[in-house]
Write a protein that holds these residues in place. Structure first.
Motif, short mmCIF file in Angstrom:
data_model
loop_
_atom_site.label_atom_id
_atom_site.label_comp_id
_atom_site.label_asym_id
_atom_site.label_seq_id
_atom_site.Cartn_x
_atom_site.Cartn_y
_atom_site.Cartn_z
N THR A 22 34.02 61.96 79.96
CA THR A 22 35.67 61.13 80.89
C THR A 22 36.32 60.67 80.22
OG1 THR A 22 34.24 61.63 82.75
CG2 THR A 22 36.22 60.42 83.06
N SER A 23 37.34 61.12 79.92
CA SER A 23 39.01 59.95 79.43
C SER A 23 40.45 59.44 80.25
CB SER A 23 39.42 61.05 77.96
OG SER A 23 39.13 61.71 76.89
N MET A 24 40.55 58.52 79.85
CA MET A 24 41.64 57.84 80.50
C MET A 24 42.41 56.99 79.98
SD MET A 24 40.47 54.16 82.17
CE MET A 24 39.95 52.75 80.60
N PHE A 25 43.67 57.63 80.50
CA PHE A 25 44.78 57.53 79.55
C PHE A 25 45.47 56.40 80.36
CE2 PHE A 25 43.35 61.32 79.73
CZ PHE A 25 43.18 61.57 77.91
N GLU A 26 47.07 55.63 79.95
CA GLU A 26 47.07 55.00 80.14
C GLU A 26 48.24 54.40 79.70
OE1 GLU A 26 45.09 50.52 79.01
OE2 GLU A 26 44.55 51.51 77.70
N PRO A 27 49.82 53.49 80.16
CA PRO A 27 51.23 52.99 79.92
C PRO A 27 50.50 51.42 78.68
CG PRO A 27 51.56 52.72 81.57
CD PRO A 27 49.62 53.55 81.67
N ILE A 28 50.56 51.58 78.05
CA ILE A 28 49.89 49.98 76.99
C ILE A 28 50.49 48.77 77.64
CG2 ILE A 28 48.60 51.63 75.25
CD1 ILE A 28 50.83 49.86 73.16
N GLY A 29 51.55 49.19 77.82
CA GLY A 29 52.12 47.66 78.47
C GLY A 29 51.98 46.51 78.57
N GLY A 30 51.19 47.16 80.07
CA GLY A 30 50.48 45.56 80.68
C GLY A 30 51.30 45.75 82.35
N SER A 31 50.58 45.01 82.35
CA SER A 31 51.40 44.17 84.03
C SER A 31 52.63 44.17 84.50
CB SER A 31 50.10 43.66 85.19
OG SER A 31 49.54 42.07 84.73
#
Ligand code: IPM
Ligand code: MN
Length: 354
Positions: free
Chosen positions: A270-279
């Protein structure tokens, strides 16, 4: 049917995830795939309310999904490290997402801080090892709190861990089929054990990929060349810590956190994708944050799920919206429209296929 777990997380995470899901929905309708999304509320608020970060049972449950879409982790009222380690790093390690894949691509119409560089110059991908190195948490204190305190933090590099990362990078470089050049980023002149292993494995594996040109650069030099000559790079492979650093440098030369997306990849799981910018707590709830990075994360996720046409449509929409100037800037509050309107715009373009 793609089963997708959604972790909106903290701060602006939920806002950008909402727009990402809007685009996902549009892509599904336009290109004819089906998905099922299940949302989990792990993050700072849940931790503050219940003391729970990410239980092991949830990790097991997440293994049953085809992909995870993550918003952002980090809460101003929670001590730094707790959520990052307890959610983000725990998922990377437990799900064995051993690659952190970070495309660094400057799109037309985007402001680049590099003088005289354009989209033809900034188009590279960093393959960062994602489960070893300094991130393992090996080491400890001796005489903590005393004047003679010792703190040791060890970089763990295993032959299988290094090899699978380097193999992935060679394969990725071949499939990307751009310049077919893979650069190893290390520090062999100082890290004479860890990066000696990296260099040997790189050279050995490289012999199997005669169609790929190989190169080596020290991490400090890479920091200069990403700025001065980004066009020299096609695919760059590196360890966890150096990868962390050079991918932020990569993000800024592609226009910043408004567009930078990454994938935590386990090719067999299972792979996970994210915007890397933080909260981005200061922008939370204001409808000013740029959701394009989250939308680009959805694009990456769909490409990994085999939905190439959907991925292509999303990227085309991002390129068109930026190139035409309809989205004026990547910076929060300067897009010329709200967070939700960016989502609407991209979703509409994905539906039209333009
Ligand atoms: C990243 C982040 C994380 C990292 C932090 C939040 C632990 O900076 O994904 O690059 O260092 O890997
Ligand atoms: Mn980072």
């Amino acid at each position: 049917m793609h089963k997708i777990a959604v972790l909106p997380g903290d701060g602006t995470g939920p806002e950008v995830v909402k727009e990402g899901l809007k685009v996902l929905e549009a892509a599904a309708e336009a290109t004819g795939f089906e998905f099922e999304a299940e949302t989990y509320d792990f993050g700072g608020d849940r931790f503050l309310a219940t003391g729970e970060v990410l239980p092991d049972s949830a990790v097991e449950e997440l293994k049953g999904f085809n992909a995870i879409f993550l918003g952002a982790i980090g809460h101003p009222d929670v001590k730094p490290g707790i959520l990052e380690q307890g959610i983000l790093l725990k998922l990377r390690f437990e799900l064995d997402q051993y690659i952190n894949l970070r495309p660094v691509k400057l799109y037309p119409g985007v402001d680049c801080p590099l003088k005289d560089k354009g989209p033809e110059d900034v188009d590279l991908v960093v393959v960062r090892e994602n489960t070893e190195g300094l991130y393992v948490g090996s080491g400890g204190f001796t005489r903590k709190g005393t004047p003679n305190e010792i703190a040791i933090q060890e970089s763990v590099n295993t032959r299988p861990g290094v090899e699978r990362c380097i193999r992935y990078a060679f394969e990725y470089c071949r499939e990307r089929d751009r310049e077919k050049k893979l650069t190893l980023c290390g520090k062999t002149n100082v890290l004479t054990y860890a990066h000696d292993l990296w260099e040997r494995v790189f050279n050995e594996v490289g012999e199997e990929y005669t169609d790929i040109a190989t190169d080596y650069a020290h991490v400090d030099a890479i920091c200069m060349w990403f700025v001065k000559n980004p066009e020299w790079f096609d695919v760059v492979v590196t360890d966890n810590m150096f990868g962390d650093i050079i991918t932020d440098l990569g993000a800024i030369i592609q226009g910043g956190m408004g567009i930078a997306a990454g994938g935590n990849i386990n090719p067999e799981g299972t792979s996970m994708f994210e915007p890397i910018g933080g909260s981005a707590p200061k922008y939370t709830g204001k409808n000013v944050i740029n959701p394009l990075a989250a939308i680009a994360a959805v694009q990456m996720m769909l490409e990994f799920l085999g939905e190439k046409e959907a991925g292509r449509r999303i990227e085309d929409a991002i390129i068109e919206s930026l190139g035409s100037g309809r989205i004026k800037s990547l910076s929060a509050g300067q897009m010329g429209m709200g967070t939700d309107e960016v989502g609407d715009l991209i979703a509409g373009m994905v539906r039209e296929g333009a």
